[in-house]
Design an enzyme around this catalytic site. Structure first.
Site, PDB file in Angstrom:
ATOM      1  CB  SER A 170      -1.923  -3.402   0.877  1.00  0.00           C
ATOM      2  OG  SER A 170      -0.867  -4.041   1.541  1.00  0.00           O
ATOM      3  N   GLY A 171      -2.020  -6.652  -0.252  1.00  0.00           N
ATOM      4  CA  GLY A 171      -2.385  -8.041   0.018  1.00  0.00           C
ATOM      5  C   GLY A 171      -2.531  -8.391   1.488  1.00  0.00           C
ATOM      6  CG  HIS A 172      -0.121  -6.545   4.854  1.00  0.00           C
ATOM      7  ND1 HIS A 172      -0.269  -6.150   6.171  1.00  0.00           N
ATOM      8  CD2 HIS A 172       0.236  -5.445   4.172  1.00  0.00           C
ATOM      9  CE1 HIS A 172       0.004  -4.845   6.259  1.00  0.00           C
ATOM     10  NE2 HIS A 172       0.320  -4.403   5.065  1.00  0.00           N
TER      11      HIS A 172
ATOM     12  N   GLY B 152       0.803  -1.217   0.000  1.00  0.00           N
ATOM     13  CA  GLY B 152       0.000   0.000   0.000  1.00  0.00           C
ATOM     14  C   GLY B 152       0.840   1.273   0.000  1.00  0.00           C
ATOM     15  CB  THR B 153       3.836   2.290   1.929  1.00  0.00           C
ATOM     16  OG1 THR B 153       3.202   2.018   3.184  1.00  0.00           O
ATOM     17  CG2 THR B 153       4.729   3.508   2.046  1.00  0.00           C
TER      18      THR B 153
ATOM     19  CD  GLN C  46      -7.154  -0.924   6.675  1.00  0.00           C
ATOM     20  OE1 GLN C  46      -7.901  -1.886   6.870  1.00  0.00           O
ATOM     21  NE2 GLN C  46      -5.945  -0.860   7.206  1.00  0.00           N
TER      22      GLN C  46
ATOM     23  CB  CYS D 226       2.627   4.025  11.221  1.00  0.00           C
ATOM     24  SG  CYS D 226       1.975   3.093   9.862  1.00  0.00           S
TER      25      CYS D 226
ATOM     26  CG  ASN E 109      -5.883   3.821   8.504  1.00  0.00           C
ATOM     27  OD1 ASN E 109      -6.289   4.765   7.818  1.00  0.00           O
ATOM     28  ND2 ASN E 109      -4.883   3.944   9.339  1.00  0.00           N
TER      29      ASN E 109
HETATM   30  C1  PLP Z   1      -5.323   3.069   4.503  1.00  0.00           C
HETATM   31  C2  PLP Z   1      -3.947   2.507   4.392  1.00  0.00           C
HETATM   32  N1  PLP Z   1      -3.157   2.897   3.399  1.00  0.00           N
HETATM   33  C3  PLP Z   1      -1.910   2.425   3.241  1.00  0.00           C
HETATM   34  C4  PLP Z   1      -1.392   1.512   4.124  1.00  0.00           C
HETATM   35  C5  PLP Z   1       0.008   0.997   3.911  1.00  0.00           C
HETATM   36  O1  PLP Z   1      -0.040  -0.301   3.369  1.00  0.00           O
HETATM   37  P1  PLP Z   1       1.251  -1.282   3.451  1.00  0.00           P
HETATM   38  O2  PLP Z   1       1.331  -1.733   4.872  1.00  0.00           O
HETATM   39  O3  PLP Z   1       0.910  -2.388   2.516  1.00  0.00           O
HETATM   40  O4  PLP Z   1       2.412  -0.482   3.017  1.00  0.00           O
HETATM   41  C6  PLP Z   1      -2.167   1.084   5.203  1.00  0.00           C
HETATM   42  C7  PLP Z   1      -1.610   0.153   6.215  1.00  0.00           C
HETATM   43  O5  PLP Z   1      -1.868   0.275   7.399  1.00  0.00           O
HETATM   44  C8  PLP Z   1      -3.489   1.588   5.340  1.00  0.00           C
HETATM   45  O6  PLP Z   1      -4.274   1.214   6.340  1.00  0.00           O
END
Ligand code: PLP
Length: 392
Positions: A204-206, A75-76, A184, A330, A156
């Protein structure tokens, strides 16, 4: 660690355990499909077939064309790629303004900040205590030089779902591109890129029982985004770097599971979440739900507990074997109040007394009942301590 405890994991928005089928696919690809997907020989083509299969599974999940699916590390990276890639592509056309909403994930907010330091104008759309972004407030911020509007699909921390289709329509009227961070929502509720009307979508897969380190930026065909990683010609020249075949294999299987189960799992998890919420609100005085309950993903509940420090309650729950969160993973551990609850205009104490409960695939009624049984005692104890240390 006391391992006789019944452990309850209610932090699915931070990350999810792998589905059994996903684990099998990751192991099989690691063992049998080790080739480089760019290699011409048999081993390379075997690996490429895994990517093709996963690409079409993800495309089906979000109603896209496989050619529009770009694999990333999660996702990032997808958020960075969308924002930086659109900014770089549109800057020559004189567009130097970016819009996002105040309750975005740090992956979006800090990318905007970084571009702000490079001279981009940035605007954050405010939200109220519903936790819903108003399309009118987005419209007020749009300008002739807006390059990109980035509004998350589901939040999230509080789970609220945003009116993306309406926001996309308004942004397109001003010639801006639209990105949504659907990290999310994908896998939890049906997500259809055409119905949302966006140009770019991150997943994002996880977050839906797939492996960590595999995600996607969906790029609508014809949308101009510059790559942010330079190197080889992978992913049709859009994202350089040898693809993480085992993790992408798992992501594909997670996408197929989501396609098959989204309706039944969504309803099952919503029933559990509602049972948890009703149980907590009914048994712990001074509690309230944060964010509009009717417009949320089915697995998330964010609850404030009057006169309780959320970090203390989180630790007390952890000692009972129950894992929850004070907000985004985070920022936990830093005692920073939630930027989401702060942006919603809650008073300082409420931004520091709220917990996020997020459920998922392996959650059970027994676990919900355990949390509801344990919480009143812990809250009462912490409130008693607060009374002793803080003069009335
Ligand atoms: C809304 C949202 N965007 C982006 C991310 C980042 O995803 P990744 O952990 O796959 O980098 C998260 C992860 O907590 C998220 O909740």
């Amino acid at each position: 660690m006391n391992d006789s405890l019944m452990r309850v994991y209610f932090d699915y928005n931070a990350t999810t355990p792998l589905a059994v089928e996903v684990l099998d696919a990751v192991v099989a690809a690691t063992r049998d499909r080790f080739g480089n997907a760019s290699s011409v020989h048999y081993f390379g083509q075997q690996a490429k077939a895994v990517l093709d299969d996963a690409r079409s599974a993800v495309a089906t999940l979000v109603n896209a064309d496989p050619s529009e699916v770009v694999f990333t590390s999660g996702g990032t990276e997808s958020d960075n790629f969308a924002i930086r890639g659109a900014a770089d592509a549109l800057e020559p056309a004189g567009r130097r303004h970016l819009v996002a909403c105040a309750i975005e994930h740090e992956a979006v907010l800090n990318t905007l900040k970084a571009l702000g330091r490079r001279g981009w104008r940035t605007s954050l759309v405010p939200v109220d205590q519903t936790g819903i972004v108003s399309p009118d407030r987005v419209r007020d911020l749009l300008a002739d030089d807006t390059a990109l509007v980035s509004v998350m699909h589901a939040n999230n921390e509080i789970g609220t779902i945003q009116p993306i289709a309406e926001i996309a329509r308004l942004a397109h009227e001003r010639g801006a591109l639209v990105h949504t961070d659907a990290v999310q929502s994908v896998g939890k509720v049906p997500v259809d890129v055409r119905a949302l009307g966006v140009d770019l979508l991150s997943l994002s897969g996880h977050k839906f029982n797939g492996p960590k380190g595999a995600g996607v930026l969906w790029v609508r065909r014809g949308t101009r985004v510059q790559p942010i990683l330079t190197g080889g010609k992978h992913e049709r020249n859009r994202r350089a770097g040898t693809e993480n075949v085992p993790a992408i294999a798992g992501l594909g299987v997670a996408a197929r599971l989501a396609i098959d189960k989204i309706a039944t799992e969504g309803a099952r998890v919503a029933t559990l979440r509602d049972r948890l919420e009703a149980g907590i609100l009914g048994s712990v005085p001074g509690t309230a739900v944060n964010g509009t309950p009717s417009m949320r993903v089915p697995n998330t509940s964010n609850i404030s507990f009057d006169r309780v420090e959320a970090e203390s309650l989180l630790i007390a729950l952890d000692l009972e074997g129950i894992a929850v969160s004070t907000g985004s993973a985070c920022s936990s551990g830093t005692l920073e109040p939630s930027h989401v609850l702060r942006a919603m205009g809650f008073p300082a104490h409420r931004t520091q007394n709220s917990l996020r409960f997020s459920l998922g695939l392996f959650s059970t009624e027994e676990e919900v009942d355990r949390v509801v049984e344990v919480l009143p005692r812990l809250v009462e104890k912490l409130r008693g301590l607060t009374k002793k240390t803080v003069p009335a």
